[in-house]
Design an enzyme around this catalytic site. Structure first.
Site, PDB file in Angstrom:
ATOM      1  N   LYS A 143      -9.082  17.009  22.328  1.00 51.95           N
ATOM      2  CA  LYS A 143     -10.011  16.368  21.411  1.00 51.95           C
ATOM      3  C   LYS A 143     -11.415  16.407  21.999  1.00 51.95           C
ATOM      4  O   LYS A 143     -11.622  16.127  23.182  1.00 51.95           O
ATOM      5  CB  LYS A 143      -9.608  14.914  21.161  1.00 51.95           C
ATOM      6  N   ASP A 170     -10.565  20.223  18.983  1.00 47.12           N
ATOM      7  CA  ASP A 170     -10.477  19.505  17.719  1.00 47.12           C
ATOM      8  C   ASP A 170     -11.519  18.392  17.727  1.00 47.12           C
ATOM      9  O   ASP A 170     -11.416  17.434  18.501  1.00 47.12           O
ATOM     10  CB  ASP A 170      -9.074  18.920  17.541  1.00 47.12           C
ATOM     11  N   GLU A 196     -11.364  23.033  15.566  1.00 49.79           N
ATOM     12  CA  GLU A 196     -10.953  22.415  14.308  1.00 49.79           C
ATOM     13  C   GLU A 196     -11.954  21.344  13.871  1.00 49.79           C
ATOM     14  O   GLU A 196     -12.471  20.586  14.695  1.00 49.79           O
ATOM     15  CB  GLU A 196      -9.574  21.759  14.458  1.00 49.79           C
ATOM     16  N   ASP A 221      -8.365  21.315   8.890  1.00 52.98           N
ATOM     17  CA  ASP A 221      -7.127  20.533   9.027  1.00 52.98           C
ATOM     18  C   ASP A 221      -7.167  19.376   8.038  1.00 52.98           C
ATOM     19  O   ASP A 221      -6.746  19.499   6.892  1.00 52.98           O
ATOM     20  CB  ASP A 221      -6.991  20.042  10.470  1.00 52.98           C
ATOM     21  N   LYS A 244      -0.008  20.742   7.756  1.00 51.17           N
ATOM     22  CA  LYS A 244       0.940  19.682   8.111  1.00 51.17           C
ATOM     23  C   LYS A 244       1.900  19.493   6.945  1.00 51.17           C
ATOM     24  O   LYS A 244       1.526  18.944   5.906  1.00 51.17           O
ATOM     25  CB  LYS A 244       0.202  18.379   8.400  1.00 51.17           C
TER      26      LYS A 244
END
Length: 337
Positions: A143, A170, A196, A221, A244
């Site tokens: 992250k 991300d 992302e 995402d 997802k």
């Protein structure tokens, strides 16, 4: 075909080893429901329906699950699988039953070319990246957007990564356009596999413009729902989609979206929604079905985030997850609730 005679929903609450930051909030205890469907031949299918993040009370989702499960009682397995808008957990349980009935692993029910092993990325904080790389992971996800971006760039530059290891970053929609441009320009010479969700205000035009400024693959995402799948398939603004199944409408829907997205040039990564080992197994079977060539590392190494789990997690070694050869999901619960 055998009929559905039993439906059971059991809530779970799995403690995380450390708090998990998501775009929706920080999670310390992961909630969801284990789904069990039984047919008249005594077969039992398992599924997992994770609560929507940030894991607040989800009475509406539980009500939907119960209504949908009750409506399937007395129907044949084929009729149940054709039911419109099946929840992820219920669809997984039904597919688990059907794969067991056919005597094949779930992944080969989804695709006859599915393989038994799936490449996965590790998940680590900045100070844990090197340790994950030393365990054999070729892709490590981390992250960013948690501190001022110049400080994060400096931290990334201090890393001493083994040769060949790449970072999947991300940002969880942390930055303005100016901040995202600055960050991307500053890391262009680092081993970055993708970034992302860089933009706080995500839209097709802004993402396309940002992608045009960098050779690093940008990925969508959590903005997928906001922008819409159909819009993203018309003129891809970035190079990658992260899917997802728990949010997209199940395994079969995700497989369909992935095929359409690849046809217009996207790379596809599938990932868990931080669900139990049952949910991870379902998504891992999907990854094996849609990526038999193991072109991508998928986001499946999330069981390690939990203190305990409802089933034994699938084994991962050197960045590769191995799926069981037994029919269906191939997992059983540790305890019977």
């Amino acid at each position: 075909m055998s009929r559905i005679v039993g439906f059971r929903l059991d809530p779970y609450a799995l403690p995380l080893k450390t708090p998990w930051r998501t775009a929706a909030g920080t999670v310390r205890l992961r909630h969801g429901w284990l789904v069990r469907v039984e047919d008249e031949d005594g077969g039992v299918g398992l599924g997992d329906q994770p609560a929507l993040l940030p894991d607040q009370e989800q009475g509406g989702l539980e009500t939907r699950l119960r209504h949908q499960g009750d409506a399937l009682l007395g129907r044949s397995l084929g009729e149940a699988l054709d039911w419109p808008d099946l929840c992820f957990g219920i669809e997984t349980a039904l597919l688990d039953l059907e794969a067991q009935r056919q005597g094949v692993p779930l992944r080969r029910l989804l695709s006859p070319t599915a393989e038994d092993r799936v490449k996965v990325n590790a998940v680590a904080p900045l100070d844990g990246i090197v340790a994950m790389a030393e365990q054999g992971f070729g892709i490590v996800k981390v992250k960013v957007g948690l501190a001022p971006w110049p400080a994060e760039v400096a931290a990334l530059r201090r890393l001493n990564l083994p040769p060949g290891v790449m970072l999947r970053l991300d940002a969880n929609r942390a930055w303005s356009r100016i901040e995202a441009e600055g960050f991307l320009a500053a890391i262009v010479d680092l081993p970055i596999e993708s970034l992302e969700e860089p933009l706080r205000e995500a839209d097709i035009t802004g993402l396309a413009s940002l992608q045009s400024t960098t050779p690093i693959a940008l990925a969508i995402d959590e903005s997928l729902d906001q922008i819409g799948v159909d819009s993203l398939l018309i003129d891809p603004p970035v190079r990658r989609l992260v899917l997802k199944p728990a949010l997209l409408g199940g395994l079969r829907r995700t497989l369909s979206v992935a095929a359409s997205a690849r046809a217009v040039g996207y790379d596809i990564v599938v990932t868990t929604y931080i669900e139990s080992a049952i949910g991870v197994a379902a998504v891992a079977n999907l990854a094996a079905a849609l990526d038999p060539e193991a072109r991508m590392a998928h986001g499946l190494a999330t069981s390690a985030l939990f203190v305990s789990d409802v089933a034994e997690p699938l084994p991962i070694a050197s960045g590769v997850l191995t799926l069981p050869a037994s029919p269906g999901l191939g997992l059983s619960l540790k305890v019977s609730n």
